[in-house]
Design a protein around this motif. Structure first.
Motif: not given
Length: 158
Positions: A60, A76, A89, A79
């Motif tokens: 994260e 990006s 992730y 996620y």
């Protein structure tokens, strides 16, 4: 005396962590390249970052960005994946270009836990409408955390 030094050190460490800033790859924080309207074509990469080519190092707060030369072409944030995709992730990045193919992409990784930017080992050729990787089989980027990140970042953007 030693206690005071420890308290001073911990205070500076805490301020350093609180005041550390990620690279300015996504100024408005929406997870998309800020100037994507400047480009005609796009492609996507779903990826993870690994030190050993196997284990997922992504966490994260981490980010990746794509570049052609010094020009940023994609970004990006990390996620979180749901448990049915294995958890952890990944990065789901859209990359942009005005060419249909032929531009060489390089990649950089921001590790929030180290507040450092690293050059990733892999490059690839942009192709309009490309789809590289997915949640079940992501593309694996690798890097050497021993290179220290920092000022030798090729793009100078961070």
């Amino acid at each position: 005396m030693n206690r005071n030094r420890l308290i001073t050190f911990l205070t500076f460490l805490m301020f350093g962590l609180v005041l550390a800033d990620p690279p300015n790859w996504d100024a408005n924080g929406d997870g998309v390249l800020d100037n994507y309207n400047d480009y005609e074509n796009s492609g996507s990469i779903t990826a993870i970052v690994s030190v050993d080519g196997i284990a997922n190092y992504t966490a994260e707060g981490d980010m990746i960005a794509a570049f052609v030369g010094d020009e940023q072409r994609g970004v990006s944030p990390a996620y979180e994946l749901p448990p049915f995709f294995g958890g952890g992730y990944n990065f789901q990045m859209v990359i942009y270009s005005n060419q249909t193919d032929g531009e060489t992409l390089t990649f950089q990784y921001y590790d929030q836990s180290q507040d450092a930017v690293y050059n990733l080992s892999e490059t690839m050729e942009f192709t309009a409408n490309m789809i590289v990787g997915d949640a079940n089989n992501p593309f694996i980027f690798t890097f050497d955390p021993g290179d220290g990140g920092g000022d030798d970042c090729a793009s100078g953007i961070y």
